[in-house]
Design a protein around this motif. Structure first.
Motif, PDB file in Angstrom:
ATOM      1  N   ARG A 281       0.782  -1.168   0.089  1.00  0.00           N
ATOM      2  CA  ARG A 281      -0.036   0.003   0.118  1.00  0.00           C
ATOM      3  C   ARG A 281       0.958   1.483   0.041  1.00  0.00           C
ATOM      4  N   ASN A 282       2.016   1.278  -0.174  1.00  0.00           N
ATOM      5  CA  ASN A 282       2.916   2.227  -0.452  1.00  0.00           C
ATOM      6  C   ASN A 282       3.072   3.073   1.009  1.00  0.00           C
ATOM      7  N   LEU A 283       3.230   2.067   2.108  1.00  0.00           N
ATOM      8  CA  LEU A 283       3.294   2.548   3.406  1.00  0.00           C
ATOM      9  C   LEU A 283       4.720   2.873   4.047  1.00  0.00           C
ATOM     10  N   GLY A 284       4.724   3.503   4.872  1.00  0.00           N
ATOM     11  CA  GLY A 284       6.060   3.683   5.639  1.00  0.00           C
ATOM     12  C   GLY A 284       6.278   2.503   6.581  1.00  0.00           C
ATOM     13  N   THR A 285       7.111   2.558   7.696  1.00  0.00           N
ATOM     14  CA  THR A 285       7.537   1.326   8.486  1.00  0.00           C
ATOM     15  C   THR A 285       6.071   0.925   9.147  1.00  0.00           C
ATOM     16  N   ILE A 286       6.034  -0.274   9.361  1.00  0.00           N
ATOM     17  CA  ILE A 286       5.034  -0.940  10.029  1.00  0.00           C
ATOM     18  C   ILE A 286       5.266  -1.089  11.429  1.00  0.00           C
ATOM     19  N   LEU A 287       4.355  -0.560  12.336  1.00  0.00           N
ATOM     20  CA  LEU A 287       4.691  -0.285  13.723  1.00  0.00           C
ATOM     21  C   LEU A 287       3.982  -1.588  14.411  1.00  0.00           C
ATOM     22  N   ASP A 288       2.707  -1.908  14.102  1.00  0.00           N
ATOM     23  CA  ASP A 288       2.008  -2.938  14.924  1.00  0.00           C
ATOM     24  C   ASP A 288       1.001  -3.441  13.989  1.00  0.00           C
ATOM     25  N   ILE A 289       0.756  -4.939  14.177  1.00  0.00           N
ATOM     26  CA  ILE A 289      -0.497  -5.434  13.393  1.00  0.00           C
ATOM     27  C   ILE A 289      -0.985  -6.374  14.499  1.00  0.00           C
ATOM     28  N   GLU A 290      -2.366  -6.488  14.200  1.00  0.00           N
ATOM     29  CA  GLU A 290      -3.315  -7.222  14.954  1.00  0.00           C
ATOM     30  C   GLU A 290      -4.356  -7.909  14.193  1.00  0.00           C
ATOM     31  N   PHE A 291      -4.640  -9.504  14.413  1.00  0.00           N
ATOM     32  CA  PHE A 291      -5.693 -10.179  13.726  1.00  0.00           C
ATOM     33  C   PHE A 291      -7.118  -9.885  14.355  1.00  0.00           C
ATOM     34  N   SER A 292      -7.933 -10.107  13.647  1.00  0.00           N
ATOM     35  CA  SER A 292      -9.383 -10.404  14.376  1.00  0.00           C
ATOM     36  C   SER A 292      -9.484 -11.901  14.939  1.00  0.00           C
ATOM     37  N   SER A 293     -10.428 -11.927  15.667  1.00  0.00           N
ATOM     38  CA  SER A 293     -10.651 -13.214  16.363  1.00  0.00           C
ATOM     39  C   SER A 293     -10.506 -14.531  15.188  1.00  0.00           C
ATOM     40  N   ASP A 294     -11.310 -14.311  14.227  1.00  0.00           N
ATOM     41  CA  ASP A 294     -11.267 -15.454  13.120  1.00  0.00           C
ATOM     42  C   ASP A 294     -10.203 -15.255  11.930  1.00  0.00           C
ATOM     43  N   GLY A 295      -9.184 -14.590  12.360  1.00  0.00           N
ATOM     44  CA  GLY A 295      -8.211 -14.444  11.291  1.00  0.00           C
ATOM     45  C   GLY A 295      -8.323 -14.116   9.964  1.00  0.00           C
ATOM     46  N   LYS A 296      -9.795 -13.606   9.627  1.00  0.00           N
ATOM     47  CA  LYS A 296      -9.933 -13.199   8.344  1.00  0.00           C
ATOM     48  C   LYS A 296      -9.450 -11.776   7.964  1.00  0.00           C
ATOM     49  N   GLN A 297      -9.240 -10.882   8.941  1.00  0.00           N
ATOM     50  CA  GLN A 297      -9.013  -9.554   8.847  1.00  0.00           C
ATOM     51  C   GLN A 297      -7.899  -9.357   9.619  1.00  0.00           C
ATOM     52  N   PHE A 298      -6.995  -8.360   9.601  1.00  0.00           N
ATOM     53  CA  PHE A 298      -6.017  -7.867  10.315  1.00  0.00           C
ATOM     54  C   PHE A 298      -5.921  -6.348  10.239  1.00  0.00           C
ATOM     55  N   ILE A 299      -5.581  -5.568  11.268  1.00  0.00           N
ATOM     56  CA  ILE A 299      -5.470  -4.055  11.191  1.00  0.00           C
ATOM     57  C   ILE A 299      -3.722  -3.798  11.224  1.00  0.00           C
ATOM     58  N   CYS A 300      -3.302  -2.799  10.720  1.00  0.00           N
ATOM     59  CA  CYS A 300      -1.717  -2.334  10.893  1.00  0.00           C
ATOM     60  C   CYS A 300      -1.743  -0.921  11.021  1.00  0.00           C
ATOM     61  N   SER A 301      -0.734  -0.833  11.546  1.00  0.00           N
ATOM     62  CA  SER A 301      -0.402   0.831  11.850  1.00  0.00           C
ATOM     63  C   SER A 301       0.826   1.238  11.387  1.00  0.00           C
ATOM     64  N   THR A 302       0.891   2.443  11.013  1.00  0.00           N
ATOM     65  CA  THR A 302       2.170   2.888  10.202  1.00  0.00           C
ATOM     66  C   THR A 302       2.653   3.857  10.723  1.00  0.00           C
ATOM     67  N   ASP A 303       3.949   4.350  10.604  1.00  0.00           N
ATOM     68  CA  ASP A 303       4.831   5.494  11.032  1.00  0.00           C
ATOM     69  C   ASP A 303       4.162   6.735   9.964  1.00  0.00           C
ATOM     70  N   THR A 304       4.245   6.466   8.745  1.00  0.00           N
ATOM     71  CA  THR A 304       4.023   7.608   7.710  1.00  0.00           C
ATOM     72  C   THR A 304       3.374   6.797   6.458  1.00  0.00           C
ATOM     73  N   SER A 305       2.638   7.559   5.713  1.00  0.00           N
ATOM     74  CA  SER A 305       2.259   6.973   4.468  1.00  0.00           C
ATOM     75  C   SER A 305       2.868   7.752   3.307  1.00  0.00           C
ATOM     76  N   ARG A 306       3.788   7.020   2.566  1.00  0.00           N
ATOM     77  CA  ARG A 306       4.602   7.411   1.519  1.00  0.00           C
ATOM     78  C   ARG A 306       3.683   8.557   0.772  1.00  0.00           C
ATOM     79  N   SER A 307       2.302   8.346   0.570  1.00  0.00           N
ATOM     80  CA  SER A 307       1.554   9.243  -0.482  1.00  0.00           C
ATOM     81  C   SER A 307       1.182  10.631   0.051  1.00  0.00           C
ATOM     82  N   ASN A 308       1.381  10.596   1.626  1.00  0.00           N
ATOM     83  CA  ASN A 308       1.047  11.895   2.028  1.00  0.00           C
ATOM     84  C   ASN A 308       1.987  11.756   3.490  1.00  0.00           C
ATOM     85  N   VAL A 309       3.104  12.173   3.543  1.00  0.00           N
ATOM     86  CA  VAL A 309       3.992  12.283   4.848  1.00  0.00           C
ATOM     87  C   VAL A 309       3.445  12.829   6.103  1.00  0.00           C
TER      88      VAL A 309
END
Length: 338
Positions: A281-309
């Motif tokens: 997704r043209n992202l910056g450094t990945i800081l954290d990730i977490e799955f949903s309870s069923d493992g079908k989705q996950f969420i991630c957080s990044t420091d910056t988005s390279r499209s808009n720093v």
């Protein structure tokens, strides 16, 4: 007539006996010599091979080592020095290459096994509270105060994680390139394992849902799976970025996610050691990730988005389809993408 024939015949016989051999003419000798060919050449003179003069004295030969005298037995009655006793002990007990190293030698070679992971040496109240959940209305309670100091890392600790199957074990990852496993409530030594398989700082560590296995990732661009009980490295997963965070899929313990410094998110399969899916997704450094309870989705957080720093990003992904879900802006300074 007969008398004349006899006389002449006798004279010719005498002449033949007394006559000398007639010499060969010069012209005949010359013709014979030319027909026989030129005379053979004289052989060339060659100097004899050089032989060094014999030495004026005999060459000394290396002396053969003499057999050591038999060691005296302590039962012979004479005094035996400490050195002789040590030699006698060494000769009487041959070394077996398959025998385990003594603890001091194992520590010298960097064995990760430095303590026990067993729960047999825990306090009785803690042991029962970890093993048995109190029933409703039970008067048995957890100790009101539990405190322990865990030491071992020489630099900052980046992450800690409790074991799901062995509640008394805690794993930690540090900037000193090591992963520690602590037997937290042990009465004796609380450090159970020290893993030094990484060559740079270790950023994250997670217990495998399968049991006594640890997965760690760090700045050496690698993920390493180790067997905690045996103290051995099982598998290495190579990355092209420094690993910042890892997480197991709660619905399938053979799958885990990794996020790194280049913004790449990868879903790995432990059995094959390969990447099964990749999320870009043209992202910056990945800081954290977490799955949903069923493992079908996950969420991630990044420091910056390279499209808009100027924006930080939180993105929810569909694990199977590898696409981000809907997004929504809830703060001018932070972008939430759902």
């Amino acid at each position: 007539m007969d008398l004349l024939s006899a006389a002449y015949g006798a004279t010719s016989d005498d002449d033949d006996d007394g006559a000398e051999a007639t010499p060969t003419p010069a012209w005949a000798a010359t013709s014979y010599a030319s027909a026989a060919g030129p005379p053979p050449k004289r052989p060339r003179w060659e100097p004899p091979p050089y032989l060094p003069p014999p030495p004026p004295y005999p060459i000394p030969q290396p002396a053969r080592p003499r057999a050591a005298p038999p060691l005296a037995s302590t039962a012979s009655g004479r005094y035996v020095s400490k050195r002789e006793r040590a030699l006698m002990a060494a000769s009487s007990s041959p070394v077996d290459s398959s025998s385990p190293l003594p603890p001091s030698a194992a520590a010298q070679f960097g064995s990760p096994v430095v303590g026990s992971i067993s729960d047999s040496n825990l306090r009785a109240d803690i042991f029962h509270s970890l093993r048995c959940q109190p029933k409703p209305g039970s008067t048995r309670r957890m100790p009101l105060k539990l405190s322990v100091s865990l030491t071992g890392h020489t630099k900052a600790v980046n992450c800690v994680d409790w074991s799901q199957s062995h509640a008394h074990l805690l794993a930690s990852a540090g900037m000193d390139h090591t992963v520690h496993v602590f037997n937290v409530w042990n009465k004796g030594n609380t450090t159970a394992r020290v893993f030094k398989f990484h060559t740079a700082a270790v950023k994250d560590v997670r217990w495998s849902p399968n049991g006594l296995s640890l997965l760690s990732g760090g700045f050496d661009c690698s993920l390493r799976l180790v067997d905690v009980e045996e103290g051995k490295e099982i598998k290495v997963f190579k990355e092209d970025q420094a690993v910042e965070v890892i997480k197991f899929n709660p619905n399938n313990s053979n799958l885990f996610l990794s996020g790194g410094s280049k913004g790449s998110l990868r879903l790995w399969d432990i059995r094959s050691g390969l990447v099964t899916k990749e999320y870009q997704r043209n992202l910056g450094t990945i800081l954290d990730i977490e799955f949903s309870s069923d493992g079908k989705q996950f969420i991630c957080s990044t420091d910056t988005s390279r499209s808009n720093v100027s924006e930080n990003s939180i993105i929810i992904w569909d694990t199977l389809r590898q696409v981000p879900l809907s997004n929504q802006n809830s703060n001018p300074g932070i972008t939430f993408q759902y």
